[in-house]
Design a protein around this motif. Structure first.
Motif, PDB file in Angstrom:
ATOM      1  N   ARG A   3       1.114  -1.059   0.198  1.00  0.00           N
ATOM      2  CA  ARG A   3       0.032  -0.223   0.016  1.00  0.00           C
ATOM      3  C   ARG A   3       1.097   1.199   0.013  1.00  0.00           C
ATOM      4  O   ARG A   3       0.178   2.636   0.186  1.00  0.00           O
ATOM      5  N   ARG A   4       1.846   0.936   0.194  1.00  0.00           N
ATOM      6  CA  ARG A   4       3.394   2.157  -0.320  1.00  0.00           C
ATOM      7  C   ARG A   4       3.621   2.735  -1.984  1.00  0.00           C
ATOM      8  O   ARG A   4       3.977   1.063  -2.250  1.00  0.00           O
ATOM      9  N   PRO A   5       3.687   3.287  -1.956  1.00  0.00           N
ATOM     10  CA  PRO A   5       4.387   3.385  -3.723  1.00  0.00           C
ATOM     11  C   PRO A   5       5.988   2.540  -3.699  1.00  0.00           C
ATOM     12  O   PRO A   5       6.419   2.178  -2.090  1.00  0.00           O
ATOM     13  N   GLN A   6       6.065   1.779  -4.521  1.00  0.00           N
ATOM     14  CA  GLN A   6       7.252   1.655  -4.883  1.00  0.00           C
ATOM     15  C   GLN A   6       8.455   2.280  -5.123  1.00  0.00           C
ATOM     16  O   GLN A   6       8.333   2.827  -6.402  1.00  0.00           O
ATOM     17  N   VAL A  12       1.693   1.549  -6.544  1.00  0.00           N
ATOM     18  CA  VAL A  12       1.112   1.139  -6.033  1.00  0.00           C
ATOM     19  C   VAL A  12      -0.139   0.093  -5.240  1.00  0.00           C
ATOM     20  O   VAL A  12      -0.758   0.349  -6.626  1.00  0.00           O
ATOM     21  N   SER A  13       0.189  -1.364  -5.487  1.00  0.00           N
ATOM     22  CA  SER A  13      -0.542  -2.128  -5.365  1.00  0.00           C
ATOM     23  C   SER A  13      -1.329  -2.363  -3.897  1.00  0.00           C
ATOM     24  O   SER A  13      -0.976  -2.388  -2.740  1.00  0.00           O
ATOM     25  N   THR A 381      -6.940  13.468   2.533  1.00  0.00           N
ATOM     26  CA  THR A 381      -6.986  12.420   1.445  1.00  0.00           C
ATOM     27  C   THR A 381      -8.396  11.808   1.360  1.00  0.00           C
ATOM     28  O   THR A 381      -9.692  11.401   2.323  1.00  0.00           O
ATOM     29  N   VAL A 382      -8.206  10.472   0.389  1.00  0.00           N
ATOM     30  CA  VAL A 382      -9.683   9.757   0.582  1.00  0.00           C
ATOM     31  C   VAL A 382      -8.550   8.422   1.121  1.00  0.00           C
ATOM     32  O   VAL A 382      -8.818   7.776   0.350  1.00  0.00           O
ATOM     33  N   GLY A 383      -7.244   8.220   1.353  1.00  0.00           N
ATOM     34  CA  GLY A 383      -7.140   7.355   2.326  1.00  0.00           C
ATOM     35  C   GLY A 383      -6.239   5.990   1.241  1.00  0.00           C
ATOM     36  O   GLY A 383      -5.421   6.657  -0.002  1.00  0.00           O
ATOM     37  N   ARG A 384      -5.712   4.902   1.382  1.00  0.00           N
ATOM     38  CA  ARG A 384      -4.692   4.252   0.555  1.00  0.00           C
ATOM     39  C   ARG A 384      -5.854   3.539  -0.577  1.00  0.00           C
ATOM     40  O   ARG A 384      -7.066   2.698   0.272  1.00  0.00           O
ATOM     41  N   VAL A 385      -5.026   2.933  -0.713  1.00  0.00           N
ATOM     42  CA  VAL A 385      -6.228   2.214  -1.977  1.00  0.00           C
ATOM     43  C   VAL A 385      -6.250   0.510  -1.306  1.00  0.00           C
ATOM     44  O   VAL A 385      -5.838  -0.548  -0.580  1.00  0.00           O
ATOM     45  N   ASP A 448       3.542   7.767   2.019  1.00  0.00           N
ATOM     46  CA  ASP A 448       3.140   6.730   3.095  1.00  0.00           C
ATOM     47  C   ASP A 448       1.895   5.842   1.853  1.00  0.00           C
ATOM     48  O   ASP A 448       0.813   5.088   2.561  1.00  0.00           O
ATOM     49  N   GLY A 449       1.635   6.602   0.230  1.00  0.00           N
ATOM     50  CA  GLY A 449       0.377   5.655   0.002  1.00  0.00           C
ATOM     51  C   GLY A 449      -0.972   6.602  -0.109  1.00  0.00           C
ATOM     52  O   GLY A 449      -1.811   6.112  -0.643  1.00  0.00           O
ATOM     53  N   TYR A 450      -0.839   7.376   0.784  1.00  0.00           N
ATOM     54  CA  TYR A 450      -1.850   8.341   0.610  1.00  0.00           C
ATOM     55  C   TYR A 450      -2.728   8.908  -0.481  1.00  0.00           C
ATOM     56  O   TYR A 450      -1.746   9.902  -1.269  1.00  0.00           O
TER      57      TYR A 450
END
Length: 581
Positions: A3-6, A12-13, A381-385, A448-450
């Motif tokens: 859930r964090r960028p690579q 992000v996956s 934010t709208v959160g994480r994936v 952090d993927g947000y």
């Protein structure tokens, strides 16, 4: 950590620790019936009616058998046009049992919109409320299809304007046109043989089959019919429930309409996949009915758009209702104002309220905040994936941008639509060759993927050498104490009044135009609005033309139609140029 960028790229996956379930709606319902059969599936608060999971299964199978009695087959389309009521659930699961596709129609549709939708997807059956708060639907259909009143031996329609529609089923009691039938009479079409066929028909279905058609809002033109599969919406509901930590002991208040994904997927199917109880305050949204249902039935979950929550929070009788049972829910459909979210936590006891980003084409949810995310992240934010979904943010050349850089959000995964119904060109335009769907939304991803949603790609306005997002300007204008709402969009740059040195028409750029609805009793001038924007924002965020209006042109679902506003302004500006030339 997932859930964090690579690396430093905005890709992000979602986590994969909870595998996708390859099941149909019917299989999901059957599993819940097996586990919770006698428990309450749905409470219809204003009707004082409770339906168990077993009753929901039995009654929806009655509908499935009756549909077979009409000759419907796998893949046929059934239109549903009604406010929230028991029959909507029965039609949803009855259609799914035999592999038919439910077409979710907005009861606020005007006659032209209803005609377009029914013909676009070639509905064979229409289940119709006689009337709702939105209007007289049977009367509107009679205008579209006057053949409804022609005498005939059988209630079968043959209409010039609706050539594919054969069966009209009217909800409620009372007289119906000669070529229509009451829902109660329709149910008698089911036979014992039809019911015996249901198990085999349901077992033969493919979870990848389309089960739901939902029309996009039409904010930029003619609505598109989005085809969603069993697999997509069942799993999306599961993961939304997981993010909220919803379980069998919860009661979910569904105050929003069932023709939208927020009610249909995140409401009904969240309960089906967890065993939670659905609570319907009434046919249409009413703040007092909703507060009463929450209080009386001790609801723990509440979904809605910002407007729904604002209506509850602003109601003068809110303190008279006990909402202490509430815990979590979803805010969706529009940007969530910080003060509204804070008040929802304080006044509605929604300490674990989540914010989602989604679109009809994405099944619907792609991003969601967690119940333990700090308030500042839920506001900004709208959160994480979501699990099992990939997202990336790209530049105009389709290259993934670095973390924190603005670009277009793209989505790939199980939840994404099958396509636009029988519209190959629009479907091709929505996807690239590797299966990524372009959302058209401008966004950023942090380390952090947000995700932060900034605006729409097509709405950006080129002022000088800078691209300006109208959504940021709208947020700025809404901070003015005299402003209730604002819509900002691009228009061709024109010669300012009193000046003769403007660029020739072919060399002009764009200007920002603001349409503004003032607060009740307020008065303001265009220059007052511009001065406020100069003081509080950047130079590029100061609008040119400003118009004060009583209301915005909107779609049937209430979304502002910027294309209509822009067309109106362009006509007005051209007329002024001709007059002053």
């Amino acid at each position: 950590m997932l859930r964090r960028p690579q690396g430093n790229l905005s890709y992000v996956s979602g986590v994969t620790d909870d595998p996708l379930r390859f099941v149909t709606l019917s299989q999901a319902l059957d599993e819940t019936v097996a586990a919770h059969g006698t428990r309450a599936a749905a409470i219809f608060s204003s009707e004082r009616e409770v339906m168990s999971w077993k009753e929901l299964q039995r009654q929806s199978d009655d509908v499935a058998a009756a549909l077979l009695g009409l000759g419907l087959q796998r893949g046929d389309r059934i239109g549903m046009c009604s406010a929230n009521r028991r029959e909507w659930l029965l039609a949803q699961f009855g259609a799914a049992r035999i592999g038919a596709v439910l077409v979710n129609l907005n009861p606020a549709y005007r006659s032209t919109e209803l005609e377009f939708a029914l013909n676009k997807v070639r509905c064979r059956v229409l289940i119709l409320a006689r009337s709702t708060a939105a209007g007289n639907h049977l009367g509107m259909l009679r205008v579209l299809a006057p053949e409804l009143d022609q005498p005939g031996a059988k209630p079968v329609l043959e209409s010039r304007r609706l050539p594919h529609l054969r069966h009209v089923i009217v909800l409620g009691e009372g007289l119906v046109p000669a070529r229509a039938e009451r829902f109660s009479d329709f149910l008698r079409r089911g036979s014992a043989n039809g019911k015996r066929r249901l198990a085999a028909l349901a077992a033969a279905l493919d979870p990848d089959d389309a089960v739901s058609l939902q029309f996009t809002g039409g904010t930029t033109g003619a609505p598109k019919a989005v085809a969603l599969s069993h697999f997509s919406i069942v799993n999306n509901a599961r993961f939304a429930a997981r993010a909220m930590q919803v379980g069998e002991g919860d009661k979910l208040c569904i105050a929003g309409p069932l023709h939208q994904s927020l009610g249909l997927v995140l409401g009904v199917l969240t309960c089906v996949t967890t065993g939670a109880t659905m609570v319907f305050p009434g046919p249409d949204f009413d703040p007092l009915r909703t507060l009463d249902a929450v209080s009386r039935h001790r609801c723990t979950v509440l979904h809605g758009g910002p407007a729904l929550f604002q209506a509850l929070l602003d109601h003068p009788e809110l303190p008279e209702y006990d909402t202490s049972s509430l815990r979590t829910g979803i805010v969706a459909g529009a940007p969530c104002p910080a003060d509204m979210l804070e008040r929802a936590v304080q006044l509605l006891c929604l300490d674990e309220l989540t914010v989602v980003y989604g679109m009809t084409e994405a099944g619907p949810v792609t991003f969601q905040t967690d119940v333990d995310d700090p308030l500042e992240l839920r506001v900004a934010t709208v959160g994480r994936v979501h699990p099992n979904i990939e997202v990336k943010i790209v530049d105009p050349d389709d290259r993934i941008v670095p973390v924190g850089r603005l670009g277009e959000l793209c989505v790939r995964g199980y939840s994404v639509m099958r396509g636009y119904w029988e519209d190959a060109k629009r479907t091709r335009d929505a996807f690239d060759e590797t299966g990524w769907m372009r959302t058209g939304d401008l966004a950023t991803l942090d380390a952090d993927g947000y995700c932060r949603i900034v605006g729409r790609v097509r709405d950006r306005v080129l002022r000088g050498n800078r691209l300006v997002c109208p959504e940021a300007v709208e947020a700025l204008i809404r901070r003015h104490p005299k402003v209730q709402d604002a819509q900002v969009f691009g228009v061709p740059e024109v010669k300012p009044e009193g000046r003769s040195d403007a660029k020739p028409e072919g060399n002009r750029g764009e200007d920002l135009c603001a349409w503004i609805v003032l607060a009740p009793g307020a008065a303001a001038s265009a220059e007052e609005i511009r001065a406020f924007c100069r003081a509080k924002g950047e130079a590029e965020q100061v609008p040119g033309p400003v118009r004060f209006v009583a209301a915005f042109p909107v779609t049937a679902s209430g979304k502002a139609q910027k294309f209509a506003m822009r067309a109106s302004m362009v006509r007005e500006m051209k007329a002024r140029e001709i007059k002053t030339a």
